[in-house]
Structure formats: C-alpha cells, structure tokens
Design a protein around this motif. Structure first.
Motif, mmCIF file in Angstrom:
data_model
loop_
_atom_site.group_PDB
_atom_site.id
_atom_site.type_symbol
_atom_site.label_atom_id
_atom_site.label_comp_id
_atom_site.label_asym_id
_atom_site.label_seq_id
_atom_site.Cartn_x
_atom_site.Cartn_y
_atom_site.Cartn_z
ATOM 1 N N THR A 18 -60.932 -53.527 -49.043
ATOM 2 C CA THR A 18 -61.362 -53.287 -50.428
ATOM 3 C C THR A 18 -60.403 -53.957 -51.408
ATOM 4 N N VAL A 19 -59.107 -53.843 -51.154
ATOM 5 C CA VAL A 19 -58.118 -54.504 -52.020
ATOM 6 C C VAL A 19 -58.309 -56.016 -51.988
ATOM 7 N N VAL A 20 -58.529 -56.570 -50.805
ATOM 8 C CA VAL A 20 -58.755 -58.017 -50.689
ATOM 9 C C VAL A 20 -60.013 -58.410 -51.468
ATOM 10 N N TRP A 21 -61.071 -57.614 -51.373
ATOM 11 C CA TRP A 21 -62.308 -57.881 -52.100
ATOM 12 C C TRP A 21 -62.042 -57.924 -53.613
ATOM 13 N N ILE A 22 -61.314 -56.945 -54.105
ATOM 14 C CA ILE A 22 -61.007 -56.886 -55.538
ATOM 15 C C ILE A 22 -60.159 -58.088 -55.952
ATOM 16 N N LEU A 23 -59.194 -58.451 -55.124
ATOM 17 C CA LEU A 23 -58.364 -59.611 -55.442
ATOM 18 C C LEU A 23 -59.169 -60.908 -55.428
ATOM 19 N N LEU A 24 -60.100 -61.004 -54.503
ATOM 20 C CA LEU A 24 -60.945 -62.204 -54.455
ATOM 21 C C LEU A 24 -61.824 -62.333 -55.698
ATOM 22 N N TRP A 25 -62.350 -61.219 -56.182
ATOM 23 C CA TRP A 25 -63.191 -61.246 -57.367
ATOM 24 C C TRP A 25 -62.360 -61.350 -58.640
ATOM 25 N N GLY A 26 -61.101 -60.944 -58.561
ATOM 26 C CA GLY A 26 -60.214 -61.091 -59.711
ATOM 27 C C GLY A 26 -60.466 -60.101 -60.832
ATOM 28 N N THR A 27 -61.195 -59.044 -60.559
ATOM 29 C CA THR A 27 -61.453 -58.048 -61.596
ATOM 30 C C THR A 27 -61.530 -56.669 -60.956
ATOM 31 N N LEU A 28 -61.084 -55.682 -61.706
ATOM 32 C CA LEU A 28 -61.145 -54.312 -61.221
ATOM 33 C C LEU A 28 -62.065 -53.531 -62.140
ATOM 34 N N ASP A 29 -63.284 -53.323 -61.669
ATOM 35 C CA ASP A 29 -64.227 -52.472 -62.392
ATOM 36 C C ASP A 29 -64.986 -51.648 -61.358
ATOM 37 N N LEU A 30 -65.785 -50.740 -61.808
ATOM 38 C CA LEU A 30 -66.466 -49.813 -60.905
ATOM 39 C C LEU A 30 -67.381 -50.549 -59.926
ATOM 40 N N GLY A 31 -68.118 -51.539 -60.398
ATOM 41 C CA GLY A 31 -69.025 -52.286 -59.522
ATOM 42 C C GLY A 31 -68.285 -53.022 -58.417
ATOM 43 N N THR A 32 -67.182 -53.695 -58.770
ATOM 44 C CA THR A 32 -66.398 -54.420 -57.781
ATOM 45 C C THR A 32 -65.800 -53.467 -56.751
ATOM 46 N N LEU A 33 -65.337 -52.325 -57.237
ATOM 47 C CA LEU A 33 -64.752 -51.330 -56.338
ATOM 48 C C LEU A 33 -65.795 -50.766 -55.375
ATOM 49 N N VAL A 34 -66.958 -50.394 -55.886
ATOM 50 C CA VAL A 34 -68.014 -49.815 -55.041
ATOM 51 C C VAL A 34 -68.496 -50.830 -54.018
ATOM 52 N N PHE A 35 -68.773 -52.055 -54.465
ATOM 53 C CA PHE A 35 -69.232 -53.070 -53.521
ATOM 54 C C PHE A 35 -68.123 -53.448 -52.532
ATOM 55 N N GLY A 36 -66.882 -53.413 -52.968
ATOM 56 C CA GLY A 36 -65.769 -53.680 -52.063
ATOM 57 C C GLY A 36 -65.702 -52.655 -50.949
ATOM 58 N N VAL A 37 -65.875 -51.379 -51.305
ATOM 59 C CA VAL A 37 -65.870 -50.320 -50.292
ATOM 60 C C VAL A 37 -67.065 -50.484 -49.356
ATOM 61 N N LEU A 38 -68.231 -50.780 -49.924
ATOM 62 C CA LEU A 38 -69.423 -50.962 -49.085
ATOM 63 C C LEU A 38 -69.253 -52.128 -48.109
ATOM 64 N N VAL A 39 -68.751 -53.237 -48.587
ATOM 65 C CA VAL A 39 -68.539 -54.401 -47.715
ATOM 66 C C VAL A 39 -67.506 -54.063 -46.643
ATOM 67 N N ALA A 40 -66.438 -53.378 -47.024
ATOM 68 C CA ALA A 40 -65.396 -53.018 -46.058
ATOM 69 C C ALA A 40 -65.941 -52.089 -44.978
ATOM 70 N N VAL A 41 -66.733 -51.097 -45.374
ATOM 71 C CA VAL A 41 -67.333 -50.176 -44.400
ATOM 72 C C VAL A 41 -68.291 -50.928 -43.496
ATOM 73 N N LEU A 42 -69.089 -51.812 -44.063
ATOM 74 C CA LEU A 42 -70.030 -52.615 -43.282
ATOM 75 C C LEU A 42 -69.293 -53.492 -42.265
ATOM 76 N N ILE A 43 -68.232 -54.143 -42.709
ATOM 77 C CA ILE A 43 -67.465 -55.007 -41.805
ATOM 78 C C ILE A 43 -66.846 -54.205 -40.665
ATOM 79 N N THR A 44 -66.255 -53.060 -40.996
ATOM 80 C CA THR A 44 -65.622 -52.265 -39.934
ATOM 81 C C THR A 44 -66.644 -51.621 -39.013
ATOM 82 N N ALA A 45 -67.877 -51.409 -39.510
ATOM 83 C CA ALA A 45 -68.924 -50.852 -38.650
ATOM 84 C C ALA A 45 -69.501 -51.927 -37.727
ATOM 85 N N LEU A 46 -69.724 -53.132 -38.261
ATOM 86 C CA LEU A 46 -70.301 -54.211 -37.463
ATOM 87 C C LEU A 46 -69.288 -54.864 -36.527
#
Length: 184
Positions: A18-46
């Motif tokens: 999630t931190v890497v996702w936020i750093l890649l997008w370069g912004t910290l807002d609710l949408g970036t955080l939520v999608f970062g968590v979703l992508v991280a959960v998806l990656i660790t599940a797959l």
C-alpha cells in the motif's frame, strides 16, 4: 492455519505494498489509499508468498547493540577510507582474507556478509557455503593483518548471532569465545 492468522502474517506485506502504491501515485488521498489496499490484498491473495522458515530469534537488546556497532563501524570505516585516499592517493594496499565462519545458517551468513559490506573499505567477494568461508576484501590492509581481519569478522558474526541467532548458535559462538580466551 486459520484465515485470521494468514491475514495477520500478510498484513506487513499488505501495508508495504500500500505504501509503495501511494508513493507510485505520488499523492495521499482516500481514493489512492483505498485502491492501494485493494491492490495489495489482491496481489497477496493471487500471489501468496512462500512460507519462509528460519531459526531467527530476535533479542531486542542485542539487536540494538548490533545496530550501534554497525553505525559506529560505518563512521570509523568512512574516516579510515577517507584518510587512506588523502594519504596514499590511489596507492593504497589491499588484501583478501578467507574467514571461516562458525555458523552455517544461510540467513546469518547473509546478515554477516551485508554487515561487513555495509561500511566502506571492506566487502565480501564470495561465500563458500560448503566450507562456511567468507572471502573478505580489505582496503588499506597491511601485511600481517589477516588475523586482525578474521577477529573483526568473527566478532561481527558473534554480534549478529547474539542479536538474531538460535540458542544453539549463541552457545556455539560463546564456546568459541571461551576457547579463544583460553588459548591467548
């Protein structure tokens, strides 16, 4: 293993992704955080990480002492290399020393090699796993300093083992220290 314990084991990875996702997008807002968590959960599940079994036991006081030693070594080594660069101007001697380690754990060997290579002036050229030998390159080594380099590497190994080694490995380095004292 229960789903809850599996989730707890993956939580640090999910947080890191999630931190890497936020750093890649370069912004910290609710949408970036939520999608970062979703992508991280998806990656660790797959792509679940394989289980890694180690005999590492973290001892906080010894770990802090190890970190302090490495920080001090970084400062001293930087000053030593700087002095040699100014004094010898490219005519500095160097050497390679074979050091036989006491432990045979891959994790500890990697930590020791990284600890040696962290500060300027020394680094591990090669590790012979079969014989537990680290070949250490030393900048500014004078003739006859082989034994000193071996003592330094074995002292670092003992610090690493005391910080994160198993009880058997701690006993091994303690026995070696007692034998070395008795022999001197």
């Amino acid at each position: 293993m229960t789903d809850l314990s599996r989730l707890a084991r993956r939580l640090p990875l999910v947080l890191w992704l999630t931190v890497v996702w936020i750093l890649l997008w370069g912004t910290l807002d609710l949408g970036t955080l939520v999608f970062g968590v979703l992508v991280a959960v998806l990656i660790t599940a797959l792509f679940p990480p394989p289980p890694v079994f180690t005999n590492i036991v973290v001892r906080p006081v010894s770990l802090v002492q190890l970190i302090g030693y490495l920080a001090w070594d970084l400062v001293v080594s930087t000053l030593r290399v700087s002095w040699q660069a100014l004094r010898h101007r490219g005519d500095t001697r160097a050497g390679i020393v074979a050091v036989t380690l006491l432990t045979d754990s891959d994790h500890l060997t990697a930590m020791i090699a990284n600890g040696i290579s962290l500060a300027p002036g020394k680094f591990v050229l090669q590790v012979d796993r079969e014989h537990a030998i680290c070949y250490v390159y030393v900048l500014g080594m004078r003739p006859g300093e082989d034994a000193s380099v071996r003592r330094e590497v074995l002292a670092l190994e003992a610090r690493v083992v005391r910080a994160v080694g198993s009880a058997q490995e701690v006993a091994l380095v303690d026995r070696h220290k007692k034998l070395r004292k008795a022999g001197s």
